[in-house]
Structures are given as C-alpha cells and as structure tokens.
Design an enzyme around this catalytic site. Structure first.
Site, short mmCIF file in Angstrom:
data_model
loop_
_atom_site.label_atom_id
_atom_site.label_comp_id
_atom_site.label_asym_id
_atom_site.label_seq_id
_atom_site.Cartn_x
_atom_site.Cartn_y
_atom_site.Cartn_z
N GLY A 60 0.86 -1.28 0.07
CA GLY A 60 -0.04 0.09 -0.11
C GLY A 60 0.93 1.33 0.07
O GLY A 60 2.09 1.26 -0.43
N SER A 61 0.22 2.41 0.37
CA SER A 61 0.76 3.69 0.42
C SER A 61 1.88 3.85 1.12
O SER A 61 1.87 3.41 2.34
CB SER A 61 -0.27 4.80 0.45
OG SER A 61 0.22 5.95 0.92
#
Lengths: 144, 398
Positions: A68-69
């Site tokens: 993810g981020s």
C-alpha cells in the site's frame, strides 16, 4: 496457564533494534497500514483481511511484508503515539513502508524469519536480531 | 553494508538523535535493497508535504524531528502543498487546514529546506541549475524522478517521504536501483504508430504505456518530439507513465541522453492509436475549473497559455500551478496579467490533485495532463475532462 516451552531461537536481519515481549498475532496476508489499520485504536479495518477486527496493540505482529501507500509509515508513528502500536514486528521480507514506519515509531523489527512456523498466541521475545518463541506444551504435538 | 567511520558514528547516535534516526532509515533501506555502501547525493526533493496526506501524526513526527535538531546537509527541494501559501483564502481553503499546511512548510524551512525559504514544487528542475548527467540525487515526486533520470540523465530512485528527509539530513542514499548503471537498461521496446503531436497526445501515450509496462524501462524507438513545447511534451510523457505505471526512467532514441548507449530490447509494445488513452482519461462533460500545471508549469507553457487566452473571456476559472520562482518571471513578463484579464490565476506552491477539491466546491476539472487526470479522479475524487489545451479553452470561452 499451560506450561510453555522454548520452541525456536532464530537470528533474523535487524531492521529496528529494541527489546520486546508479547503474544504473536499472525497474518498470512500482507498488511497495508494506510487505510488498513485504524491509527487511533490499532484495530485492523481492512475489509476481508484475515486480521479484520483484531487489535495489533501490544502484540508481536507477524506478517510476510507490507503493502500500500508510503504514507503508511506515519500510521505506525500514530499507533506508537497513542500507545496502540505492536510490541514488535516480524516480517519474512521487509519493504520500505513498514521498515521506515518501525524506525520512526521505535518499534523493534526483524525480518528474514521463517514466519510460517509462528502461530497466533505464541509468546515471542525480540532482542536485537534474536527472536525466541515459546508455545504451550499441549500445542507442541501439533507442530509438523 | 560497508559504512565509513563517520557514518557509523552517526548511526551510533554520536551526532544526536535526529541524525541517528535519519541514518537508521538510510541504512535500513540499503539493507532491504542489498546495497553495499552509501553514496553522497547532490540534492534531495522531499515528498509528503500536503497536510491532507500527512495528517496530524505526520505533523507531530516532523515537529519532533525538528525539535531534535534535524538540519539538511545538501540543497533540498519541497514537493507542492495543497494550496498557494499566500493566496489560500482566495482559493477557498479552510483556515484550520491552511494553518496546519503552513506549519508543515515552516517545519521544513526550519530544517533548512530551500535554504530556509522553501518554494514547494514538483518541478524543482526549473528552480535552480538542474542536476548534471551522471550525478546522484534523491528525489521523491514520481514525475520529477522520471524527469531527472530520463531527460537529465541524473540518477535517482523514487524516495518515500521519510526516506527523502533522511537522505537530506545525511546527504546520502544507499547505492541500489537506478543509482547503478546496470539497472538503467531498457526492458521494453515501444513503437508508436500514431505520432503524438500535442502535450495531451504525449500524456495519453504515457498513460497507455505506463498501464501496460508497470515497473519497466521503456525504450521509444520511433518517437519524434517536435517544438513547440518539446520539453513540456517529454515532461508530460514521463509524468503519465509514472502515474498509471511506476516508470521511473525511460529512453527515447535520438532524444534522451542515455538512449544511445542501448539497443532496443527484444520485448516489444506497439501502441496503435492514442484514442484509447483519451478514452481512459476523459469522462467528458462540463467543468468547474481548468487546470494547467501538472507537473508544475514551465515559463514556456505559461507563455503559450497567455497567448491563447489574450483578449478572450473564460466562463470558468483557469488555475495554473507553478513554482514561486516561475510565477515571478511570468508576472514580470506580463503573461500573468494577460491570463488574469481572461479570468485565469497563477497559483504557486500548490497541487490540485492533493487538495481537498470537493470541500472547495469543485466537482469536475479539465486538464491536459494524464497524471493530473489520474490523481484528480483517484485522490481528489472529482470528474475529469481530458483534452488538448485548445479544446479545453474553446469549451469555456464565451
């Protein structure tokens, strides 16, 4: 409380030095902290995640790697601030988001470990790059 | 990993906790990627500047690092913020949000970013002398990374937020990835059957190629890049591939500095028509706002817009985002005045993709940038009209 015996002693690769003892919380799936874990409570909120609804607070959190981020690093910092961070993080292969998050949040972290041998509930001690695992005696017969 | 005596002492905390944490991050990244040593970088660009992305936890973390005495050791640039740091009221930002955003920039200024006066921009290559071919830098914003690697021939990986700060505080990065010659070889030959002409065409091409090749390094064999706006076209191509894919380096035969060292790889991608790229980015419909400056506009782009809107009246606002330094020149040249007379504005420091646009009452934005279109939709949550500058302007000229 069942008697626990030392089952494994491993030397992994150090990501963030520290000392911690806690109960393992094992995820077979990667964890993405931004949007995946509530930074104010430590509860896993990602829909359909194997740990959905469980809290990472105070646990030795075991998962293969992050996802993810990159802003996810700051979620780990937020967890540490509110006292709901994992006691330690164990990965099979760390990636920058969680590694940097562990460093800024001062969460002991080790990778390059055979994490598939760990079970939720195991007692785990992390000391530098050394990881020790205890398990209740009656459970040990199930180990393959 | 081999560390120098100085690096080991920083890691041991002998130079204080700020540098120790930075060193821990740099070394951890080096271990993860199997680097053998650290190398000095000539400049750093820090991302993770928008309050919308950083949040309260990120802000508190920056405060702590500054209190511990964090200071940059090399020239350091800052990615855009959500708003123009001076004109945020006019843009419609909430004062609470604006105060937090200003504090974040102030914390970076206290670290010595921008020599104490940061000029937030995703196009730092317009601020100072750009990095030389072969030099090592640590930049973070994906389009700036692509520009530095591809158009300038400098060497940088895409740094994460805290990783870039750590590189600035130590003046070093671990030597891995695109810092190593062997990792800069192209992986996919790209042939383009419909020649792109406008900036939007190059954007559409980049969107298609990025989607197809993901992390690869494309080698364009037959791409002609004509004036005007030649540099803006290449910038848009790279920005698009870094948005729909994770392309951090591309080569164009006869155009980019490293292309001549390589032969076209066997793996091949042929792009037939650009129409698919337009279809992927354009949702049609009316817009509340036109946006030029993703990545941040160059002087040449602003001059072209000024020429196109001179003497016309726009029915919708046109926002041009750029750095403060570029805006200053645009004002002196009289272009800003011409754009403002038509109903446009030049905003410095800002990026619309990371701004809370829906809170500003903006629901649909027109852009010539594939990167802009991609993030407006996915981050800002607004509808997008994607097209050429002429088509977009024509749609809002009364």
């Amino acid at each position: 409380m069942a008697e626990e015996r030392l089952l494994y002693t491993w030397k992994g690769r150090l990501v963030k030095a520290g000392h911690a003892v806690g109960r393992a919380l094992v995820s077979p799936e990667p964890i993405g902290f931004l949007g995946g874990v509530d930074g104010a409570t430590g509860v896993v909120v990602e829909r359909g995640h194997p740990l959905e609804g469980q809290s990472v607070a105070g646990r030795v959190l075991v998962f293969p790697h992050g996802k993810g981020s990159t802003v996810g690093s700051y979620v780990l910092y937020q967890l540490a601030e509110c006292g709901c961070a994992p006691a330690a993080i164990l990965n099979a292969e760390s990636e920058p988001i969680v590694a940097v998050g562990a460093i800024i949040a001062e969460i002991p972290m080790v990778d390059h470990l055979p994490i598939h041998l760990l079970r939720t509930g195991d007692r785990v001690e992390v000391e530098g790059e050394t990881v020790r695992v205890w398990r209740a005696v009656e459970d040990q017969g199930q180990v393959r | 990993m081999r560390l120098t005596a100085e690096e080991r002492s920083w890691l041991g905390g002998e130079a204080g906790p700020a540098l120790q944490r930075a060193m821990e991050i740099v070394v951890a990244l080096g271990r993860i990627y199997g680097a053998e040593r650290l190398i000095p970088v000539e400049s750093v660009q820090i991302s993770g500047v928008s309050y919308r992305n950083l949040g309260e936890a990120g802000l508190r973390f920056l405060r702590r690092w500054v209190e511990e005495g964090a200071r940059v050791r090399v020239p350091t640039f800052l990615n855009p913020t959500a708003m123009d740091l001076a004109a945020w009221r006019e843009q419609g930002f909430d004062p609470h949000f604006a105060a937090r955003q200003a504090e974040i920039v102030d914390l970076f200024a206290q670290m010595g970013v921008g020599a104490g006066e940061p000029m937030p921009t995703c196009a730092p290559y317009y601020l100072a002398r750009p990095p030389r071919a072969g030099s090592h830098v640590a930049w973070a914003e994906s389009s700036a990374v692509s520009y530095a690697n591809s158009l300038l021939g400098a060497r940088t990986n895409r740094e994460g937020g805290p990783g870039a700060i750590a590189a600035a505080l130590t003046g070093r990065v671990a030597e891995y990835g695109l810092h190593l010659e062997a990792n800069r070889r192209p992986t996919v030959t790209v042939a383009v059957q419909e020649p792109p002409r406008t900036v939007a065409d190059f954007s559409a091409l980049g969107a298609l190629v990025g989607r197809e090749i993901g992390r690869g390094i494309p080698y364009f064999v037959d791409l002609r890049v004509e004036e005007p706006l030649r540099e803006a076209k290449l910038k848009a191509l790279g920005a698009a591939m870094a948005a729909t894919g994770a392309v951090a380096l591309y080569h164009v035969a006869g155009v980019t500095p490293e292309a001549a060292q390589f032969t076209p790889p066997a793996a091949r991608l042929t792009v037939g028509s650009l129409r698919e790229g337009y279809a992927m980015l354009d949702e049609g419909g009316d817009v509340d706002l036109l946006w030029v400056g993703c990545p941040h506009a160059s002087l040449e782009e602003i001059e072209r817009v000024a020429a196109r809107v001179a003497g016309r009246r726009l029915r919708r606002p046109l926002w041009i985002t750029c750095s403060r330094a570029v805006r200053r020149v645009a004002v002196e040249a009289g272009w800003a005045e011409r754009i403002e007379a038509a109903g446009g504005r030049l905003y410095a420091d800002a990026c619309l993709a990371i701004a809370p646009l829906r809170d500003l009452g903006i629901r649909a934005v027109g852009t010539t940038s594939a990167k802009g279109a991609f993030y407006l939709r996915n981050l800002a949550g607004v509808a997008v009209r994607f097209g050429t500058l002429d088509d977009l302007l024509d749609s809002v000229v009364s």
